[in-house]
Design an enzyme around this catalytic site. Structure first.
Site, mmCIF file in Angstrom:
data_model
loop_
_atom_site.group_PDB
_atom_site.id
_atom_site.type_symbol
_atom_site.label_atom_id
_atom_site.label_comp_id
_atom_site.label_asym_id
_atom_site.label_seq_id
_atom_site.Cartn_x
_atom_site.Cartn_y
_atom_site.Cartn_z
ATOM 1 N N GLY A 38 0.872 -1.173 0.000
ATOM 2 C CA GLY A 38 0.000 0.000 0.000
ATOM 3 C C GLY A 38 0.905 1.217 0.000
ATOM 4 N N ASN A 42 3.721 1.878 2.844
ATOM 5 C CA ASN A 42 5.127 1.894 2.409
ATOM 6 C C ASN A 42 5.794 3.225 2.761
ATOM 7 O OD1 ASN A 42 4.608 -0.598 1.242
ATOM 8 N ND2 ASN A 42 4.334 0.218 -0.828
ATOM 9 N N LEU A 212 12.345 9.738 -12.419
ATOM 10 C CA LEU A 212 12.462 9.331 -13.823
ATOM 11 C C LEU A 212 13.041 7.928 -13.960
ATOM 12 C CD1 LEU A 212 14.122 12.721 -14.795
ATOM 13 C CD2 LEU A 212 11.787 12.079 -15.402
ATOM 14 N N GLY A 213 12.881 7.097 -12.935
ATOM 15 C CA GLY A 213 13.421 5.732 -13.002
ATOM 16 C C GLY A 213 14.939 5.757 -13.157
ATOM 17 N N ASP A 245 7.765 4.887 -3.331
ATOM 18 C CA ASP A 245 7.363 5.160 -1.941
ATOM 19 C C ASP A 245 8.594 5.336 -1.053
ATOM 20 O OD1 ASP A 245 4.719 4.792 -2.772
ATOM 21 O OD2 ASP A 245 4.836 2.635 -2.388
HETATM 22 O O1 RIB Z 1 3.699 1.705 -4.663
HETATM 23 C C1 RIB Z 1 3.606 0.309 -4.505
HETATM 24 C C2 RIB Z 1 2.292 -0.053 -3.886
HETATM 25 O O2 RIB Z 1 1.255 0.270 -4.782
HETATM 26 C C3 RIB Z 1 2.108 -1.523 -3.606
HETATM 27 O O3 RIB Z 1 2.592 -1.896 -2.319
HETATM 28 C C4 RIB Z 1 0.621 -1.739 -3.803
HETATM 29 O O4 RIB Z 1 -0.059 -2.083 -2.641
HETATM 30 C C5 RIB Z 1 0.098 -0.442 -4.398
HETATM 31 O O5 RIB Z 1 -0.526 0.343 -3.468
#
Ligand code: RIB
Length: 299
Positions: A38, A42, A212-213, A245
């Site tokens: 999530g 995260n 930008l990866g 994240d």
């Molecule tokens: O950014 C990655 C997350 O996106 C994953 O952990 C997934 O749950 C989605 O929310």
């Protein structure tokens, strides 16, 4: 100064595949695991592992107890989590041999955030505190309006970018953190300079970070300072899930420690590089100690 992250908690059902499944195709996965994830969870874990004082607001549904426990284990304050009658938010994630992923989300419990819950949590925060948001929960416009009234510093990662953001007043944000796809969705251009010009002309008080990866990341401060370009640290990608994240959490933790912008970018970028070399989302986020050791090793 403290951070309140109001965001999603997901059970990530992760499938290793040799290619992403196509329309009408049935594909056997190479392996499967269920991991904490999530974007909200995260980012709270990343903030906490980076050393920031962080509170998580959100909703836990059936099957989500382990997610609350994981936040607590990482030092995140969970007093603003609420139990709700809904299935836990979850995601089905395919991970290809390149480490790239594709994600199917189900909101579930994450869509049960109430006004009362928001008002109760925000009452404990004030000027100088951060509110961190993504776009996997309901009631974002209300969160933005009430937190802004309280003088909080607002950072939004508008992911996934969709129509649910329509009521959000972006002018009330201090930081907008996007990847190049979201940059294009917001501004009409995935090219960072053009995205910045569009964002800045529309919302002059908003600072922008575009990731930008493999091409790195760039930050544009609203106050008129020079943009900061940060090349990506080389990494052998195993699983890119949660890298953005990790970047966001470490970047904001750097700001909260009043580190100069270039330093925030280095730390966020290195933390993201460490995370992509490991499987999982929350599980892959490095600790502050790991980051410091890696910084020392590279200097
Ligand atoms: O950014 C990655 C997350 O996106 C994953 O952990 C997934 O749950 C989605 O929310």
């Amino acid at each position: 100064m403290k951070a309140l992250n109001f965001g999603s908690l997901n059970l990530d059902y992760v499938y290793q595949v040799d290619h992403f499944v196509g329309p009408g195709e049935t594909l056997s996965a190479l392996s499967q695991s269920v991991n904490p994830g999530g974007k909200g969870l995260n980012q709270s874990v990343a903030l906490a592992r980076a050393g920031a004082p962080v509170y998580h607001g959100g909703c836990v549904g059936a099957g989500g107890e382990l997610l609350a426990a994981l936040l607590e284990k990482n030092g995140v304050d969970t007093r603003f989590l609420r139990r709700v009658e809904a299935i836990q938010g979850n995601a089905v994630i395919q991970v290809a041999p390149s480490g790239e992923n594709c994600i199917l989300l189900f909101g579930g419990s994450n869509q049960q955030v109430s006004r009362a819950q928001i008002e109760e949590a925000l009452s404990q925060f004030g000027p100088g505190d951060y509110l961190v948001l993504q776009n996997e929960i309901n009631n974002l416009p209300l969160l933005v309006d009430l937190a802004h009234e309280r003088g909080m510093i607002l950072a939004l990662n508008p992911s996934p970018y969709n129509e649910r953001l329509t009521g959000v007043d972006f002018a009330k944000l201090s930081w907008l953190l996007v990847n190049e796809v979201e940059a294009e969705q917001i501004s009409g251009s995935g090219e960072p300079q053009a995205a910045w010009e569009a964002v800045h002309s529309r919302w002059p008080g908003v600072s922008l970070v575009v990731t930008l990866g493999k091409r790195g990341s760039v930050a544009f401060p609203a106050g008129g300072g020079e943009p900061v370009f940060q090349p990506a640290f080389p990494a052998k990608a195993v699983d890119t899930t949660g890298a953005g994240d990790t970047f966001t959490g470490y970047f904001l933790a750097g700001l909260m420690e009043a580190r100069p912008l270039p330093e925030c970018m280095v730390r966020a970028s290195l933390a993201a590089a460490l995370s992509v070399a490991r499987p999982g989302a929350a599980d892959s986020i490095p600790t502050r100690e790991e980051l410091e050791n890696e910084l020392a090793r590279r200097s």
